[in-house]
Design an enzyme around this catalytic site. Sequence first.
Site, PDB file in Angstrom:
ATOM      1  N   ASP B  60     -12.995  18.495   3.825  1.00 34.45           N
ATOM      2  CA  ASP B  60     -14.432  18.653   4.040  1.00 34.45           C
ATOM      3  C   ASP B  60     -14.638  19.849   4.966  1.00 34.45           C
ATOM      4  O   ASP B  60     -13.683  20.477   5.422  1.00 34.45           O
ATOM      5  CB  ASP B  60     -15.030  17.367   4.595  1.00 34.45           C
ATOM      6  CG  ASP B  60     -14.400  16.964   5.921  1.00 34.45           C
ATOM      7  OD1 ASP B  60     -13.665  17.782   6.512  1.00 34.45           O
ATOM      8  OD2 ASP B  60     -14.615  15.828   6.361  1.00 34.45           O
ATOM      9  N   CYS B 280       0.667  -4.073  -8.307  1.00 30.80           N
ATOM     10  CA  CYS B 280       1.190  -3.232  -7.221  1.00 30.80           C
ATOM     11  C   CYS B 280       2.409  -3.888  -6.579  1.00 30.80           C
ATOM     12  O   CYS B 280       2.649  -5.084  -6.728  1.00 30.80           O
ATOM     13  CB  CYS B 280       0.113  -2.918  -6.186  1.00 30.80           C
ATOM     14  SG  CYS B 280      -0.093  -4.146  -4.882  1.00 30.80           S
ATOM     15  N   CYS B 283       1.702  -7.011  -4.400  1.00 32.86           N
ATOM     16  CA  CYS B 283       1.391  -8.250  -5.144  1.00 32.86           C
ATOM     17  C   CYS B 283       2.617  -8.770  -5.892  1.00 32.86           C
ATOM     18  O   CYS B 283       2.726  -9.963  -6.144  1.00 32.86           O
ATOM     19  CB  CYS B 283       0.237  -8.001  -6.110  1.00 32.86           C
ATOM     20  SG  CYS B 283      -1.347  -7.877  -5.239  1.00 32.86           S
ATOM     21  N   HIS B 309      -2.182  -2.270  -1.106  1.00 26.97           N
ATOM     22  CA  HIS B 309      -2.842  -2.986  -2.202  1.00 26.97           C
ATOM     23  C   HIS B 309      -4.252  -2.455  -2.458  1.00 26.97           C
ATOM     24  O   HIS B 309      -4.649  -2.231  -3.599  1.00 26.97           O
ATOM     25  CB  HIS B 309      -2.902  -4.488  -1.922  1.00 26.97           C
ATOM     26  CG  HIS B 309      -3.827  -5.180  -2.869  1.00 26.97           C
ATOM     27  ND1 HIS B 309      -3.451  -5.508  -4.153  1.00 26.97           N
ATOM     28  CD2 HIS B 309      -5.142  -5.525  -2.761  1.00 26.97           C
ATOM     29  CE1 HIS B 309      -4.486  -6.055  -4.786  1.00 26.97           C
ATOM     30  NE2 HIS B 309      -5.517  -6.077  -3.958  1.00 26.97           N
TER      31      HIS B 309
END
Lengths: 346, 346
Positions: B60, B280, B283, B309
């Site tokens: 930015d 993922c 998990c 996650h």
Amino acid sequence: MPVGTQATVKSLRNEALEELGAQIILANTYHLYLRPGHELIRKLGGLHQFMSWNRAILTDSGGYQVFSLSELRKITDDGVRFRSHLDGSEHLLTPEKAAEIQLALGSDIAMVLDECIETPAPRAVAEAALKRTTAWARRARAYFHQRAQQNGELPQWQFGIVQGATFADLRRQSCQQLVELDFPGYAVGGLAVGEPHEITCEMAAEVTALLPQNKPRYLMGVGRPEQLADYLALGIDMMDCVLPSRAARHACIYTSEGRVLIKNKRYAEDQKPLDPTCSCSVCRRYTRAYLRHLFAAGEFTAAILATHHNIHFYLDLMRQIREAIGFGNLVNFASEVRARYVAGPA
Amino acid sequence: MPVGTQATVKSLRNEALEELGAQIILANTYHLYLRPGHELIRKLGGLHQFMSWNRAILTDSGGYQVFSLSELRKITDDGVRFRSHLDGSEHLLTPEKAAEIQLALGSDIAMVLDECIETPAPRAVAEAALKRTTAWARRARAYFHQRAQQNGELPQWQFGIVQGATFADLRRQSCQQLVELDFPGYAVGGLAVGEPHEITCEMAAEVTALLPQNKPRYLMGVGRPEQLADYLALGIDMMDCVLPSRAARHACIYTSEGRVLIKNKRYAEDQKPLDPTCSCSVCRRYTRAYLRHLFAAGEFTAAILATHHNIHFYLDLMRQIREAIGFGNLVNFASEVRARYVAGPA
């Protein structure tokens, strides 16, 4: 053994520990008993399943933390009554209870409850504590055997803990008493708690001379990198220490050239890896300048990278020590390692 | 784009971002300018090399942070004078300086400096800020062209930023003025800063109707999972948001069934993965009960696993949205996603 007090080695995923080649980690019974509770962990299949770690786990008895962290502890021959450092709730830890909790956790190696005393200790205090420690070891062993009779062979090894402060004869007495109980392994407690390194080594030597050579001997809570080979040379087989992970979180990096305090301004533009001779995944990718920036900026990622490297350093040092043992070169290697650190900051 | 404010996506190693399939991350010019400094990063080979990240980086302009974080800011037509939130030192950020800093960082996509105002804003304030934003965009573009003339084609794209608060005609005017400057891409700023979602969408629609279809359109600082598809449906191509990583650190887990506030006691014995449908690596290995424990125990590892996650959740949602676009099914998919979250906590 890297230390995973609360069922995690701080700042590391288990995947990282596996990458690092950790074969066993230590978890703290006191912490896990209080939170999330050993019954919860038992219900969820034991600590291995709870934390998703398939390699070995050693648990301490909880005794050391009761003595160092909790409030209002009161020791009797029965056990130790204490208040939780988390919520002030009152608990009683007995030799049987400590064994029971660790069976619930399902660790591969469990420790018996011992009485930890402050050092230096007067001889009378050390004698009394040893007497109780031996009595507790007997009860813990009896409890373990009783549970094994009820349930068949237990998938856990129970280790005795040698005490005796810095009194050589008490240490020898402790060894003899514990060896009679025929533990599958023996820990050495109450050392490296402030006494000079020479005394630690002297006591370790007394103990390893008496403990069975064909059973693991575990020196608890050590040590600094330059000391590891010394202990191995004295016949110690196992050690645990928070130092690599704790130092990492405080921006102290262990390298083959000594300690690097990475927050120092001199590393601001240093594009070398943390340790130019290191093969860990952090050194293969990141620079000192970047790690310094992450610490200066207060980023979690700093702890992740530093912990990963420091644990690698310790495990790699142990690999080198084992290699030196194989070549019959341990004593030379130990002085070489000591020389690297002699000039470094603590 | 996951947000890596200080040259790291908080709690994630770059290896994790690569595993997650992140193609581009955002870094904050304001933070990196103040610490470690753009000249240091330039000297060390640019931001990619400094942080060891070979994929794309968008920076930015620093403007938004000057307006939201710094003290004693004073805006003139020249630029914005401000005090660092770190040490109180005084700095002047001009359109040229913001471009110069980002060239030093060597990001792939740089933003022009714009004037950010509080909303809701009176029309006169919005008009004045837009006038300045357009003038600054012209200067930034001119500076960029001048540098390209001196140094040959620059390995960076410079994006203009559409402003105009919640006034549709000002937004249209901003688009027209920026399109004349022929940027390779356009950002939309000053939205999703507190106004109702319908207004955000209305403004985004005004803007995408006017900005070239063959150039990327980037809606800055959004959004919640249920909003992403809406923005894409309106012609937005790029977004950035701290939400997945920040929510993760506060134990808020995004799942296909809505938000899971993992500290809740109901998850204490829950052996399911964070999201049963998620692929993922968190998990696939860890349970809700374990993550709840790590958060309760205040362990860093909790943030590592939760962030991993949640970033996966966002990037995977974007993959699903792209797939829906491919099947011409985006509008249906958007309402489906919205329905999942309608009942969840914020």
